[in-house]
Design a protein around this motif. Structure first.
Motif, PDB file in Angstrom:
ATOM      1  N   ALA A 109      -1.406 -10.027 -32.558  1.00 45.84           N
ATOM      2  CA  ALA A 109      -1.476  -8.644 -33.036  1.00 45.84           C
ATOM      3  C   ALA A 109      -2.233  -7.755 -32.056  1.00 45.84           C
ATOM      4  N   VAL A 110      -3.305  -8.279 -31.481  1.00 44.55           N
ATOM      5  CA  VAL A 110      -4.122  -7.492 -30.537  1.00 44.55           C
ATOM      6  C   VAL A 110      -3.321  -7.119 -29.284  1.00 44.55           C
ATOM      7  N   PHE A 111      -2.542  -8.073 -28.764  1.00 47.05           N
ATOM      8  CA  PHE A 111      -1.856  -7.863 -27.489  1.00 47.05           C
ATOM      9  C   PHE A 111      -0.382  -7.491 -27.634  1.00 47.05           C
ATOM     10  N   GLY A 112       0.038  -7.132 -28.833  1.00 41.70           N
ATOM     11  CA  GLY A 112       1.371  -6.572 -29.011  1.00 41.70           C
ATOM     12  C   GLY A 112       2.505  -7.566 -29.047  1.00 41.70           C
ATOM     13  N   ALA A 113       2.221  -8.833 -29.364  1.00 40.21           N
ATOM     14  CA  ALA A 113       3.309  -9.797 -29.526  1.00 40.21           C
ATOM     15  C   ALA A 113       4.151  -9.411 -30.734  1.00 40.21           C
ATOM     16  N   GLN A 114       5.414  -9.758 -30.691  1.00 45.11           N
ATOM     17  CA  GLN A 114       6.368  -9.279 -31.696  1.00 45.11           C
ATOM     18  C   GLN A 114       6.800 -10.323 -32.708  1.00 45.11           C
ATOM     19  N   GLY A 115       6.301 -11.543 -32.574  1.00 44.03           N
ATOM     20  CA  GLY A 115       6.688 -12.554 -33.556  1.00 44.03           C
ATOM     21  C   GLY A 115       6.167 -13.921 -33.174  1.00 44.03           C
ATOM     22  N   LEU A 116       6.141 -14.798 -34.173  1.00 48.08           N
ATOM     23  CA  LEU A 116       5.679 -16.166 -34.003  1.00 48.08           C
ATOM     24  C   LEU A 116       6.739 -17.099 -34.581  1.00 48.08           C
ATOM     25  N   VAL A 117       7.005 -18.185 -33.873  1.00 50.95           N
ATOM     26  CA  VAL A 117       7.948 -19.201 -34.338  1.00 50.95           C
ATOM     27  C   VAL A 117       7.191 -20.520 -34.475  1.00 50.95           C
ATOM     28  N   MET A 118       7.326 -21.171 -35.638  1.00 48.76           N
ATOM     29  CA  MET A 118       6.713 -22.476 -35.871  1.00 48.76           C
ATOM     30  C   MET A 118       7.720 -23.374 -36.581  1.00 48.76           C
ATOM     31  N   THR A 119       7.477 -24.676 -36.515  1.00 41.89           N
ATOM     32  CA  THR A 119       8.301 -25.600 -37.290  1.00 41.89           C
ATOM     33  C   THR A 119       7.893 -25.551 -38.756  1.00 41.89           C
ATOM     34  N   ARG A 120       8.859 -25.739 -39.624  1.00 38.42           N
ATOM     35  CA  ARG A 120       8.566 -25.703 -41.061  1.00 38.42           C
ATOM     36  C   ARG A 120       7.683 -26.891 -41.450  1.00 38.42           C
ATOM     37  N   ARG A 121       7.913 -28.016 -40.813  1.00 35.62           N
ATOM     38  CA  ARG A 121       7.031 -29.176 -40.989  1.00 35.62           C
ATOM     39  C   ARG A 121       6.058 -29.229 -39.817  1.00 35.62           C
ATOM     40  N   HIS A 122       4.931 -29.905 -40.024  1.00 38.64           N
ATOM     41  CA  HIS A 122       3.920 -30.063 -38.980  1.00 38.64           C
ATOM     42  C   HIS A 122       3.332 -28.729 -38.526  1.00 38.64           C
ATOM     43  N   SER A 123       3.258 -27.785 -39.466  1.00 37.78           N
ATOM     44  CA  SER A 123       2.588 -26.509 -39.231  1.00 37.78           C
ATOM     45  C   SER A 123       1.800 -26.183 -40.499  1.00 37.78           C
ATOM     46  N   PRO A 124       0.697 -25.460 -40.389  1.00 38.40           N
ATOM     47  CA  PRO A 124      -0.100 -25.156 -41.580  1.00 38.40           C
ATOM     48  C   PRO A 124       0.576 -24.099 -42.450  1.00 38.40           C
ATOM     49  N   PRO A 125       0.302 -24.110 -43.756  1.00 40.62           N
ATOM     50  CA  PRO A 125       0.878 -23.091 -44.638  1.00 40.62           C
ATOM     51  C   PRO A 125       0.340 -21.705 -44.302  1.00 40.62           C
ATOM     52  N   LEU A 126       1.168 -20.707 -44.570  1.00 45.75           N
ATOM     53  CA  LEU A 126       0.824 -19.328 -44.213  1.00 45.75           C
ATOM     54  C   LEU A 126      -0.006 -18.671 -45.318  1.00 45.75           C
ATOM     55  N   ASP A 127      -1.137 -19.253 -45.606  1.00 47.68           N
ATOM     56  CA  ASP A 127      -2.036 -18.690 -46.596  1.00 47.68           C
ATOM     57  C   ASP A 127      -3.438 -19.213 -46.322  1.00 47.68           C
ATOM     58  N   GLY A 128      -4.354 -19.018 -47.275  1.00 51.06           N
ATOM     59  CA  GLY A 128      -5.666 -19.630 -47.218  1.00 51.06           C
ATOM     60  C   GLY A 128      -6.408 -19.466 -45.908  1.00 51.06           C
ATOM     61  N   ALA A 129      -6.814 -20.603 -45.323  1.00 50.04           N
ATOM     62  CA  ALA A 129      -7.638 -20.596 -44.118  1.00 50.04           C
ATOM     63  C   ALA A 129      -6.934 -19.918 -42.949  1.00 50.04           C
ATOM     64  N   LEU A 130      -5.623 -20.131 -42.824  1.00 50.60           N
ATOM     65  CA  LEU A 130      -4.877 -19.501 -41.732  1.00 50.60           C
ATOM     66  C   LEU A 130      -4.941 -17.983 -41.842  1.00 50.60           C
ATOM     67  N   ALA A 131      -4.658 -17.457 -43.026  1.00 52.48           N
ATOM     68  CA  ALA A 131      -4.655 -16.000 -43.212  1.00 52.48           C
ATOM     69  C   ALA A 131      -6.034 -15.411 -42.964  1.00 52.48           C
ATOM     70  N   VAL A 141       2.371  -9.576 -37.835  1.00 52.36           N
ATOM     71  CA  VAL A 141       3.200 -10.338 -36.891  1.00 52.36           C
ATOM     72  C   VAL A 141       4.197 -11.177 -37.684  1.00 52.36           C
ATOM     73  N   PRO A 142       5.496 -10.899 -37.578  1.00 52.06           N
ATOM     74  CA  PRO A 142       6.496 -11.684 -38.323  1.00 52.06           C
ATOM     75  C   PRO A 142       6.488 -13.149 -37.893  1.00 52.06           C
ATOM     76  N   VAL A 143       6.612 -14.034 -38.870  1.00 50.77           N
ATOM     77  CA  VAL A 143       6.584 -15.473 -38.598  1.00 50.77           C
ATOM     78  C   VAL A 143       7.889 -16.106 -39.078  1.00 50.77           C
ATOM     79  N   ALA A 144       8.559 -16.814 -38.171  1.00 48.02           N
ATOM     80  CA  ALA A 144       9.777 -17.556 -38.511  1.00 48.02           C
ATOM     81  C   ALA A 144       9.453 -19.042 -38.532  1.00 48.02           C
ATOM     82  N   LEU A 145       9.814 -19.715 -39.617  1.00 48.60           N
ATOM     83  CA  LEU A 145       9.637 -21.158 -39.735  1.00 48.60           C
ATOM     84  C   LEU A 145      11.003 -21.825 -39.557  1.00 48.60           C
ATOM     85  N   VAL A 146      11.102 -22.734 -38.600  1.00 49.59           N
ATOM     86  CA  VAL A 146      12.396 -23.323 -38.251  1.00 49.59           C
ATOM     87  C   VAL A 146      12.374 -24.825 -38.487  1.00 49.59           C
TER      88      VAL A 146
END
Length: 237
Positions: A109-131, A141-146
């Motif tokens: 967000a600070v440096f103007g990136a336009q999105g994040l891509v992560m695997t649906r497995r082996h990635s942390p949930p998009l809540d709690g400590a991550l948020a 920053v839009p996040v795509a889980l693949v």
């Protein structure tokens, strides 16, 4: 899903795409977030810090606020590739620490990136400590889980994204890359780095130039440095 912490919840309340299911706040947190709460016309439930400790666990730094919500709508790879005209994308290969991913989102967000891509497995949930670690950047920053990262990288290439894998042993330096146009920066997990198939999927591998006795960086620091280089190179065009 649950979001907690003042910055994470404030950003969520200011994001019209974020649905408010339930909002629990201490008196102090309600005063701190009064403007954001009023903007959403939300009706917070008054609770004590101990109430939130019971809900979230005594070691959770909730700062007196808990938001129950639904996940944001995910973009697809084509959407993120189109956004990459305005700034780089970040692709994470099984980075599992929520604090690292949150810090990467904040740098994005600070440096103007336009999105994040992560695997649906082996990635942390998009809540709690991550948020909380992202300090509001999860809303920006839009996040795509693949399902399959190699296929996602191949699709980014089809949409004219140059995919650069960060690897400490790479021959080429990221400082020498033009970093213009559609760029996707691919980073691997702590210790393991990029998986072999991910390395092979990238257009080329690059490293961050270092001069000290330690040759590797924490993944969130590597992401921040790479994103800074990309942002700076764009100002030089």
């Amino acid at each position: 899903m649950q979001l907690y912490g003042v910055h994470a919840v404030e950003a969520a309340l200011r994001n019209e795409a974020r649905k408010v299911l339930r909002l629990l706040m201490t008196e102090n947190a309600e005063h701190r977030l009064a403007e954001a709460v009023a903007g959403r016309q939300a009706a917070p439930e008054r609770v004590s810090p101990r109430d939130l400790d019971r809900l979230l666990g005594p070691d959770t730094v909730h700062q007196g606020v808990l938001l129950e919500t639904e996940p944001l709508e995910e973009p697809d790879i084509a959407e993120l590739a189109a956004r990459a005209d305005a700034g780089p994308l970040v692709v994470l290969d099984q980075v599992t620490d929520p604090h690292n991913v949150g810090a990467i989102l904040r740098s994005a967000a600070v440096f103007g990136a336009q999105g994040l891509v992560m695997t649906r497995r082996h990635s942390p949930p998009l809540d709690g400590a991550l948020a909380k670690s992202a300090s509001g950047a999860l809303e920006l920053v839009p996040v795509a889980l693949v399902q399959n990262l190699a296929r996602a990288i191949a699709e980014l290439k089809q949409h004219h994204c140059v995919t650069l894998g960060l690897d400490g042993g790479a021959e080429h330096r990221i400082e020498d890359e033009p970093l213009t146009g559609r760029i996707a920066l691919v980073l691997g997990a702590e210790g393991k780095g990029l998986r072999e198939l991910t390395r092979q999927s990238c257009e080329r591998l690059v490293r961050i130039a270092t001069t000290g006795p330690i040759g590797s960086l924490n993944v969130s620091n590597a992401a921040a440095i790479s994103l800074h280089h990309a942002a700076w190179k764009r100002t030089q065009r």
